[in-house]
Enzyme design. Structure first.
Site, PDB file in Angstrom:
ATOM      1  N   HIS A   1       0.863  -1.185   0.000  1.00 37.46           N
ATOM      2  CA  HIS A   1       0.000   0.000   0.000  1.00 37.46           C
ATOM      3  C   HIS A   1       0.897   1.231   0.000  1.00 37.46           C
ATOM      4  O   HIS A   1       1.122   1.866   1.024  1.00 37.46           O
ATOM      5  CB  HIS A   1      -0.924  -0.001   1.211  1.00 37.46           C
ATOM      6  CG  HIS A   1      -1.975   1.061   1.176  1.00 37.46           C
ATOM      7  ND1 HIS A   1      -3.187   0.930   1.817  1.00 37.46           N
ATOM      8  CD2 HIS A   1      -2.018   2.283   0.588  1.00 37.46           C
ATOM      9  CE1 HIS A   1      -3.911   2.017   1.637  1.00 37.46           C
ATOM     10  NE2 HIS A   1      -3.210   2.863   0.885  1.00 37.46           N
TER      11      HIS A   1
ATOM     12  N   HIS B   1       1.849   4.920  -1.678  1.00 35.76           N
ATOM     13  CA  HIS B   1       1.617   6.118  -2.482  1.00 35.76           C
ATOM     14  C   HIS B   1       2.984   6.590  -2.968  1.00 35.76           C
ATOM     15  O   HIS B   1       3.824   6.998  -2.157  1.00 35.76           O
ATOM     16  CB  HIS B   1       0.961   7.219  -1.651  1.00 35.76           C
ATOM     17  CG  HIS B   1      -0.425   6.892  -1.176  1.00 35.76           C
ATOM     18  ND1 HIS B   1      -1.552   7.515  -1.679  1.00 35.76           N
ATOM     19  CD2 HIS B   1      -0.865   6.023  -0.235  1.00 35.76           C
ATOM     20  CE1 HIS B   1      -2.630   7.038  -1.069  1.00 35.76           C
ATOM     21  NE2 HIS B   1      -2.233   6.121  -0.191  1.00 35.76           N
TER      22      HIS B   1
ATOM     23  N   LYS C   1      -7.002   0.069  -8.466  1.00 39.22           N
ATOM     24  CA  LYS C   1      -7.324   0.630  -7.160  1.00 39.22           C
ATOM     25  C   LYS C   1      -8.638   1.392  -7.239  1.00 39.22           C
ATOM     26  O   LYS C   1      -8.822   2.271  -8.077  1.00 39.22           O
ATOM     27  CB  LYS C   1      -6.212   1.583  -6.701  1.00 39.22           C
ATOM     28  CG  LYS C   1      -6.540   2.392  -5.451  1.00 39.22           C
ATOM     29  CD  LYS C   1      -6.699   1.498  -4.215  1.00 39.22           C
ATOM     30  CE  LYS C   1      -7.073   2.285  -2.979  1.00 39.22           C
ATOM     31  NZ  LYS C   1      -6.012   3.174  -2.507  1.00 39.22           N
TER      32      LYS C   1
ATOM     33  N   HIS D   1     -10.799   3.943  -5.016  1.00 36.77           N
ATOM     34  CA  HIS D   1     -10.612   4.848  -3.882  1.00 36.77           C
ATOM     35  C   HIS D   1     -11.798   5.792  -3.785  1.00 36.77           C
ATOM     36  O   HIS D   1     -12.266   6.329  -4.788  1.00 36.77           O
ATOM     37  CB  HIS D   1      -9.319   5.651  -4.045  1.00 36.77           C
ATOM     38  CG  HIS D   1      -8.875   6.318  -2.780  1.00 36.77           C
ATOM     39  ND1 HIS D   1      -9.540   7.394  -2.234  1.00 36.77           N
ATOM     40  CD2 HIS D   1      -7.826   6.072  -1.951  1.00 36.77           C
ATOM     41  CE1 HIS D   1      -8.922   7.778  -1.126  1.00 36.77           C
ATOM     42  NE2 HIS D   1      -7.881   6.992  -0.932  1.00 36.77           N
TER      43      HIS D   1
ATOM     44  N   HIS E   1      -6.618  -0.725   4.687  1.00 38.86           N
ATOM     45  CA  HIS E   1      -6.907  -0.219   6.046  1.00 38.86           C
ATOM     46  C   HIS E   1      -8.312  -0.613   6.498  1.00 38.86           C
ATOM     47  O   HIS E   1      -9.209   0.208   6.664  1.00 38.86           O
ATOM     48  CB  HIS E   1      -6.698   1.290   6.167  1.00 38.86           C
ATOM     49  CG  HIS E   1      -7.014   2.093   4.954  1.00 38.86           C
ATOM     50  ND1 HIS E   1      -8.268   2.161   4.418  1.00 38.86           N
ATOM     51  CD2 HIS E   1      -6.219   2.873   4.185  1.00 38.86           C
ATOM     52  CE1 HIS E   1      -8.232   2.935   3.345  1.00 38.86           C
ATOM     53  NE2 HIS E   1      -6.995   3.385   3.189  1.00 38.86           N
TER      54      HIS E   1
ATOM     55  N   HIS F   1      -6.183  14.019   2.594  1.00 45.31           N
ATOM     56  CA  HIS F   1      -7.349  13.983   1.708  1.00 45.31           C
ATOM     57  C   HIS F   1      -7.831  15.366   1.284  1.00 45.31           C
ATOM     58  O   HIS F   1      -8.976  15.523   0.863  1.00 45.31           O
ATOM     59  CB  HIS F   1      -8.466  13.167   2.348  1.00 45.31           C
ATOM     60  CG  HIS F   1      -8.125  11.713   2.416  1.00 45.31           C
ATOM     61  ND1 HIS F   1      -8.072  10.916   1.306  1.00 45.31           N
ATOM     62  CD2 HIS F   1      -7.762  10.927   3.462  1.00 45.31           C
ATOM     63  CE1 HIS F   1      -7.711   9.697   1.652  1.00 45.31           C
ATOM     64  NE2 HIS F   1      -7.517   9.676   2.959  1.00 45.31           N
TER      65      HIS F   1
END
Length: 843
Positions: free
Chosen positions: A405, A407, A488, A490, A543, A591
């Protein structure tokens, strides 16, 4: 200034030393790093003063700090400090042995030249007693060396005017001509002493020694060439003629006694503690992992006691002894890792590890089959003239970690990852774009090409995921064929049931994994609606507790769904005193939320629940959450995947006791092996299975890439000693590059030759979809990395997760957030302290 590199590095050492002095001056007890920095930096200052010799400084270095000025673990961690400085007569090495050897140090000397106030000794607490990191608890009983070999005694006299020393595996008949003994009886024999040790004969010495027969094919090579060839009694007269002709000392010894090792008369016996001091712990011994409360017990040792592979001057791995002669490179190992304690999901054992062509080709007993027993030396593990040695006596070896995981916000994260023991990265991104800072998506074919090319020379296996958030298949095939090894979903792009259904349908067609960050807002539905959208198809939930994102407050329910492969990210690992408090700001930044918008704040606060974080600890311990990953720089720390995994395991042992053995649920082992194997699976084999590349990496098994991490037991889980990538050393603790030896300060994790030039590509894999491999992206993008296709991920279930396949029925009270598993409330307290932290890290 015209600084050279060694001066610039010593400046960093000085800064660390001065920082340690400031902490000491205000009454803080120093950790390992601080203590080393202070002692080394002060030694250099005393060198500059110019009025002390090397010998003076070796003694002075022991006076600076005492046990009361350092944390309790430090005297056990800190054995030696070495540094090189420029004296009036040039650069010299100063070695301080046992630098923490008194209760109190001389603080005036410790702070000399700093102009900091010298604190009263009363500021420092009593020494206290603490369990020491890397402790070995030895099994009772003794070990008989060279068991069942033929043995005899001989009298040996040194007629030389110089000392003569004979190593354990030296063919005794070939020994120095000035040694006088019965060479006829010594034919095909060697000393019956621990492997790698020696017997020293001073001038005029007369000693009686015990010899044992050589093992294996019984072929003599090397030495003085007297008895070259297979041991054959019919050729003994010819051999003895050479002995006499070449003037080698010989005298019949009719008083020789003979027997078999094991009958008691000729036995060489060692206890476990002495054995471990030479070769590392063996079967039945237990090792404390770092400064945790976890103890790994060695279940099996592949060594033949007395024939261990030991490298060094006068040791075993020399020509004709432990190193074979007359074997071509094709028959021998490229590299052998000797006497390693392997901790893997498959077990905890001790073995040599053989590497050829970047792959693990054998695990067991390495050496020379001409002199070592054939039931011991594996035919795939011959050590020859073309073999390199990595000595792992007393060390732990694990598979390289996998962070699934990631980024890809900055390229520097790769350096942090490999330095921590991570050798495979899976995720997405394009750099510090806002989409990447929030989501692990590499969206367009041009982005995919960029990321595969830009990471091509990094000594890390790479896999990138495309964006899967679309309700139509258009665009998804393009990114998959461009190199995406997964997709992915999201919530920041919209994880709606329609997008989920479409993404999974495309993934089924291409045999790739789908990773999902679900809908915290419950905008399109709640957790049960998302689960329904999966339609029993395999999916990897990121998560899965929810602080990192997902249906509030009950995304954790997915950990009980068979087709869901759940993972955690590490900021909530484990649940500690400050876990909840740090999360709000972390989430707002990640975010792209605005604290001036009430709905944004409410969104953030809904994700952070102490109750579900506490339950996450217990679900990991039950094996209901299968993976731990980072969420790097996007609510996660890439360099702490391994550390936080073991912190979680340790917290659970303290709060829940030993785990029952899965095959015997009413019994618990007198060790932590089952828990250790469960937790190491969370960052090795399970992410490899989930992502479809477990044939290549994820465990210490034959046929897999030699991605290995070597640890000192006292630093296990915190700071590796060496990282091997595809059989090449890519990263290792290394001292001053100008120094006379590799160990003087500053010692730090540095890239090695396996990380430079084309080596990073050669020893690593780029994981892509089958469609991308078949489309020829390796050639199109001019990649140096080996390109391999992922596969066999569709149809996986929780039951495929090694040692982490529990499927409890999980419920969450929507008002109190109380979590139950099969009706049992999952509750634990936050811990105020964790291991693998303050003892090891400067900041």
């Amino acid at each position: 200034m015209k600084l050279v590199q060694r001066e610039a590095e010593k400046l960093a050492l000085h800064n660390a030393g001065f920082l340690a002095q400031k902490r000491l001056a205000r009454g803080l007890r120093l950790n390992y790093t601080e203590a080393v920095a202070l002692i080394a930096a002060q030694i250099l200052e005393f060198v500059r003063d110019g009025d002390r010799t090397v010998t003076d400084l070796m003694d002075l270095g022991k006076q600076l700090l005492g046990r009361r000025q350092v944390l309790p673990a430090v005297p056990h961690l800190l054995e030696t400090v070495q540094v090189e400085g420029t004296f009036m007569d040039g650069t010299k090495l100063i070695t301080v042995h046992d630098p923490i050897s008194s209760d109190d140090g001389n603080l005036e000397l410790a702070l000399h030249g700093s102009f900091l106030p010298v604190p009263s000794l009363e500021k420092f607490s009593s020494v206290g007693v603490d369990d020491f990191p890397g402790e070995v608890r030895f099994c009772s009983g003794h070990i008989v060396l060279n068991l069942h070999r033929r043995a005899l005694t001989l009298k040996v006299v040194n007629k030389a005017d110089r000392p003569i020393q004979i190593g354990s595996h030296y063919h005794f008949i070939e020994a120095n001509p000035y040694l006088v003994f019965d060479r006829q009886r010594a034919y095909g024999m060697r000393l019956n002493i621990p492997a790698g040790t020696a017997v020293r004969f001073e001038p005029g010495d007369a000693k009686t020694v015990t010899l044992v027969s050589i093992g294996g094919r019984k072929v003599i090579r090397g030495g003085n060439g007297i008895a070259d060839g297979a041991v054959n009694r019919s050729q003994l007269n010819e051999v003895m003629e050479k002995v006499i002709a070449k003037g080698f000392g010989h005298e019949d010894y009719p008083d020789s006694s003979e027997g078999i090792i094991g009958d008691g008369t000729h036995d060489y016996i060692v206890d476990h503690e002495k054995y471990a001091s030479m070769y590392g712990p063996t079967t039945g011994d237990k090792i404390r992992l770092g400064d945790t409360d976890l103890f790994a017990e060695i279940e099996k040792d592949y060594a033949i006691y007395g024939d261990e592979c030991i490298f060094g001057g006068g040791k075993v791995l020399r020509d004709g002894m432990g190193q074979s002669a007359g074997y071509p490179a094709s028959d021998c190992l490229d590299t052998v890792v000797t006497n390693a304690v392997v901790i893997d999901y498959t077990g905890i054992y001790k073995a040599d590890i053989g590497i050829n062509g970047g792959l693990i080709v054998a695990i067991g007993k390495a050496g020379n089959p001409d002199v070592m027993d054939m039931d011991g030396v594996n035919e795939e593990m011959i050590v020859g003239v073309n073999t390199e040695v990595i000595a792992a006596e007393g060390m732990i070896v694990t598979a390289g970690g996998i962070d699934c995981h990631v980024h890809f916000i900055c390229p520097q994260l790769a350096e942090e990852a490999i330095a921590s023991g991570i050798t495979t990265l899976v995720g997405g991104g394009t750099g510090p774009a806002h989409g990447t800072c929030a989501t692990t998506c590499t969206p367009s074919p041009s982005h995919m090409k960029l990321m595969l090319q830009s990471t091509d020379e990094l000594p890390i296996n790479m896999g990138f995921t495309g964006k899967g958030n679309t309700t139509k298949p258009d665009g998804l095939a393009e990114i998959i064929k461009a190199g995406a090894m997964g997709l992915k979903l999201h919530e920041d792009w919209g994880s709606t049931p329609a997008a989920i259904d479409n993404c999974l349908s495309v993934a089924e067609a291409f045999d790739i994994q789908v990773n999902i960050h679900t809908d915290t807002l419950n905008e399109s539905g709640c957790v049960e609606h998302t689960i329904a959208a999966f339609k029993d198809r395999t999916i990897h939930t990121y998560h899965s507790e929810g602080a990192g994102g997902g249906h509030a407050p009950d995304i954790i329910k997915v950990c009980g769904v068979k087709n869901v492969l759940p993972s955690s990210t590490n900021p909530t690992r484990p649940f500690t005193l400050n876990t909840v408090d740090e999360h709000l700001d972390m989430l707002m930044v990640c975010h792209h939320l605005d604290r001036n918008i009430p709905e944004d704040v409410a969104f953030a606060e809904s994700r952070i629940r102490a109750e579900t974080i506490a339950a996450e600890d217990i679900l990991h311990d039950m094996g209901a959450i299968s993976i731990i990953s980072s969420d790097s720089q996007a609510m996660g720390r890439i360099g702490e995947v391994i550390t936080r995994t073991w912190q979680t395991a340790n917290k659970m042992k303290r709060q829940r006791g030993r785990l029952p053995i899965s095959s015997s649920p009413d019994a618990a082992e007198d060790n932590d092996n089952f828990r250790i194997r469960r937790y190491i699976a969370k960052y090795t084999i399970n992410p490899a299975i989930v992502n479809g590349f477990s044939d290549f990496v994820g465990s210490v098994e034959v046929g897999k890439l030699a991605d290995l991490v070597i640890w000192k037991p006292s630093f296990f889980g915190a700071k590796p000693e060496m990282v091997i990538k595809g059989g090449a050393i890519a990263c290792a603790n290394m001292g001053d590059p100008n120094a006379s030896i590799p160990t003087p300060e500053p010692v730090m994790m540095r890239p090695m030759f396996g990380a430079f030039g084309g080596a990073g590509s050669a020893n690593s894999i780029a994981f892509v979809s089958k469609a991308a491999k078949e489309a020829g992206v390796a050639v199109q993008y001019k990649l140096g990395k080996r390109v391999e296709a992922v596969g066999r991920v569709r149809g996986l279930t929780k039951l495929n997760m090694k040692l982490n396949d529990a499927l409890p029925k999980i419920d969450v009270d929507p008002e109190t957030y109380t979590v139950t598993a099969d009706g049992e409330v999952l509750r634990c307290q936050p811990t105020p302290t964790v291991p693998l932290s303050r003892n090891y890290f400067l900041f």
